[in-house]
Design an enzyme around this catalytic site. Structure first.
Site, PDB file in Angstrom:
ATOM      1  N   ASP A  29      21.324  25.151  76.359  1.00  0.00           N
ATOM      2  CA  ASP A  29      21.915  24.457  75.212  1.00  0.00           C
ATOM      3  C   ASP A  29      22.801  23.349  75.775  1.00  0.00           C
ATOM      4  O   ASP A  29      23.883  23.616  76.286  1.00  0.00           O
ATOM      5  CB  ASP A  29      22.736  25.446  74.371  1.00  0.00           C
ATOM      6  CG  ASP A  29      23.468  24.765  73.212  1.00  0.00           C
ATOM      7  OD1 ASP A  29      23.324  23.529  73.062  1.00  0.00           O
ATOM      8  OD2 ASP A  29      24.176  25.468  72.481  1.00  0.00           O
ATOM      9  N   TRP A  76      29.470  29.213  71.286  1.00  0.00           N
ATOM     10  CA  TRP A  76      28.070  28.820  71.096  1.00  0.00           C
ATOM     11  C   TRP A  76      27.127  29.788  71.787  1.00  0.00           C
ATOM     12  O   TRP A  76      26.087  30.163  71.244  1.00  0.00           O
ATOM     13  CB  TRP A  76      27.831  27.392  71.584  1.00  0.00           C
ATOM     14  CG  TRP A  76      28.652  26.365  70.869  1.00  0.00           C
ATOM     15  CD1 TRP A  76      29.517  25.477  71.437  1.00  0.00           C
ATOM     16  CD2 TRP A  76      28.713  26.126  69.454  1.00  0.00           C
ATOM     17  NE1 TRP A  76      30.099  24.706  70.462  1.00  0.00           N
ATOM     18  CE2 TRP A  76      29.628  25.077  69.256  1.00  0.00           C
ATOM     19  CE3 TRP A  76      28.085  26.691  68.350  1.00  0.00           C
ATOM     20  CZ2 TRP A  76      29.939  24.586  67.976  1.00  0.00           C
ATOM     21  CZ3 TRP A  76      28.386  26.206  67.071  1.00  0.00           C
ATOM     22  CH2 TRP A  76      29.299  25.167  66.905  1.00  0.00           C
ATOM     23  N   LYS A 102      26.874  14.807  69.092  1.00  0.00           N
ATOM     24  CA  LYS A 102      28.010  14.637  70.004  1.00  0.00           C
ATOM     25  C   LYS A 102      27.767  13.481  70.975  1.00  0.00           C
ATOM     26  O   LYS A 102      28.538  12.544  71.012  1.00  0.00           O
ATOM     27  CB  LYS A 102      28.270  15.939  70.750  1.00  0.00           C
ATOM     28  CG  LYS A 102      28.907  16.954  69.815  1.00  0.00           C
ATOM     29  CD  LYS A 102      28.746  18.376  70.240  1.00  0.00           C
ATOM     30  CE  LYS A 102      29.273  19.288  69.150  1.00  0.00           C
ATOM     31  NZ  LYS A 102      28.618  20.592  69.158  1.00  0.00           N
TER      32      LYS A 102
HETATM   33  C1  LIG Z   1      28.164  21.605  68.609  1.00  0.00           C
HETATM   34  C2  LIG Z   1      27.379  22.604  69.355  1.00  0.00           C
HETATM   35  C3  LIG Z   1      26.474  23.469  68.705  1.00  0.00           C
HETATM   36  C4  LIG Z   1      26.265  23.467  67.201  1.00  0.00           C
HETATM   37  O1  LIG Z   1      25.333  22.525  66.867  1.00  0.00           O
HETATM   38  P1  LIG Z   1      24.767  22.369  65.377  1.00  0.00           P
HETATM   39  O2  LIG Z   1      23.946  21.146  65.528  1.00  0.00           O
HETATM   40  O3  LIG Z   1      25.945  22.202  64.472  1.00  0.00           O
HETATM   41  O4  LIG Z   1      23.977  23.565  65.064  1.00  0.00           O
HETATM   42  C5  LIG Z   1      25.754  24.351  69.484  1.00  0.00           C
HETATM   43  N1  LIG Z   1      25.904  24.398  70.819  1.00  0.00           N
HETATM   44  C6  LIG Z   1      26.778  23.599  71.468  1.00  0.00           C
HETATM   45  C7  LIG Z   1      26.926  23.701  72.944  1.00  0.00           C
HETATM   46  C8  LIG Z   1      27.538  22.676  70.761  1.00  0.00           C
HETATM   47  O5  LIG Z   1      28.404  21.892  71.418  1.00  0.00           O
END
Ligand SMILES: *Cc1c(COP(=O)(O)O)cnc(C)c1O
Length: 363
Positions: free
Chosen positions: A175, A105, A199
């Site tokens: 993030d 990511w 998540k």
């Molecule tokens: C799952 C995840 C993403 C991807 O997210 P999307 O909503 O599919 O774009 C980005 N960063 C992290 C840390 C994630 O766990």
């Protein structure tokens, strides 16, 4: 295999939601809050829906102790859009931004930021198989960097910062997609936080974005409308049609979290779940946990067995025992148990009992 009841779901995202939330959402589908209109059929300009947005905003502010002068947005496009949007709004062309690369990511976030400015990796664990996150003093921040970007939890590798990384006094951009509202978080120590909801918070298709006044002040004047944080902020996340369904589910999850001890309760449950599983993984050479001990995640736990054949047997037997979503990410392999906020401890107890039995049988 057809099933008449819910499995123990360890999927990495979209992920399991609390049973009571799922039922609340189901009951809102035909008639939302006695409006006579269904959840997926109601106007985002209606009074009823405005109450939903207001409630979700208030709850998340309380839950995460978001400073009053910060802005909360519910956007679309996932965390993946925020990789680019965050850089586009915070950086002017040519300006520097520093990134800590702890997995897939953050690699993607860096790549998007490089489209905007001089974004650079300052620490990268690729050659070590992304087993760890950086410790204090293992990287430096450039004097000219506008911000430091990091990924608090790495879903693919099962690593996680145990404290906010040092940013050398620069604004932090985070993030937090895979551990938001599940681990300690000092929002005031950050200037921009983004998190896809699927998540820890709700369904896919809605992204929580938290901005400091500084972050909003950085936004330039001539950005594409939909990529401009100020546009969304000035319209209370209702510039265009938002993910109405997703925002309602967020509100339900925030309420569930509040009713169950708030952020402290969530942290305690997640630590208890992770301890159960790590205790089993550490009990025998039979299991090979991936992450370094000082970087272990409480949200995604990854491990391998001695050979691929045995991993396949493990996954197959687990599936038959009603334990699903355990296959590791395709780029890593092995086993991964994702245990986000909605995952009940009973699921982890069932997994650990299965693992103990499996270990004895195959030793
Ligand atoms: C799952 C995840 C993403 C991807 O997210 P999307 O909503 O599919 O774009 C980005 N960063 C992290 C840390 C994630 O766990």
């Amino acid at each position: 295999m057809t099933r008449t009841s819910r499995i123990h779901n360890f999927g990495a995202g979209p992920a399991v939601l609390p049973q009571s939330v799922v039922e609340e959402v189901a009951s809102a589908l035909p008639n939302l809050m006695e409006s006579g209109i269904g959840l997926c059929e109601i106007s985002h300009r209606s009074e009823t829906f405005q109450r939903v947005v207001d409630s979700a905003m208030e709850r998340v502010r309380r839950l995460l102790t978001i400073p009053e002068d910060y802005t909360v947005l519910f956007l679309q496009g996932g965390a993946s859009l925020q990789f680019y949007m965050s850089a586009l709004n915070l950086l002017k062309p040519g300006e520097q931004a520093d990134y800590l690369i702890t997995g897939g990511w953050s690699q993607k976030a860096l790549k998007e930021a490089q489209r905007v400015g001089d974004a650079q990796s300052r620490w990268d664990d690729f050659s070590n198989g992304f087993k760890a996150v950086p410790q204090q003093g293992e990287y430096t921040i450039r004097d000219g960097a506008v911000y430091l970007h990091y990924t608090s939890n790495n879903t693919l590798y099962g690593t996680q910062y145990q404290r906010h990384p040092d940013s050398g006094g620069k604004p932090r951009v985070l993030d937090a997609s895979s551990d938001i509202a599940g681990v300690p978080l000092d929002v005031s120590a950050h200037d921009l936080i983004y998190a896809g909801a699927q998540k820890n918070l709700g369904p896919s298709g809605v992204t929580l974005v938290i901005l400091s006044p500084w972050a909003l002040s950085r936004v330039g004047n001539d950005l594409p409308t939909m990529l401009d944080y100020n546009v969304h902020a000035s319209k209370g996340s209702l510039f265009n049609t938002p993910n109405t369904f997703g925002i309602f589910v967020l509100d339900c999850v925030f309420k569930w979290l509040e009713d169950n001890g708030g952020l402290a309760g969530s942290i305690e449950r997640n630590q208890a779940k992770a301890s159960l599983l790590y205790d089993e993984l550490d009990s025998s050479e039979f299991w090979k946990p991936h992450a370094s001990k000082d970087s272990r995640s409480v949200m995604n736990i990854t491990w391998r067995l001695h050979n691929k054949e045995l991993e396949s047997v493990f996954l197959h037997e687990a599936e038959n025992a009603g334990l699903g979503g355990l296959k590791g990410h395709r780029s890593v392999g092995g086993i991964r148990a994702s245990m986000y906020n909605g995952c009940p401890i009973e699921s982890v107890e069932a997994l650990v009992a299965f693992m103990q039995e499996f270990r004895v049988r195959h030793t």
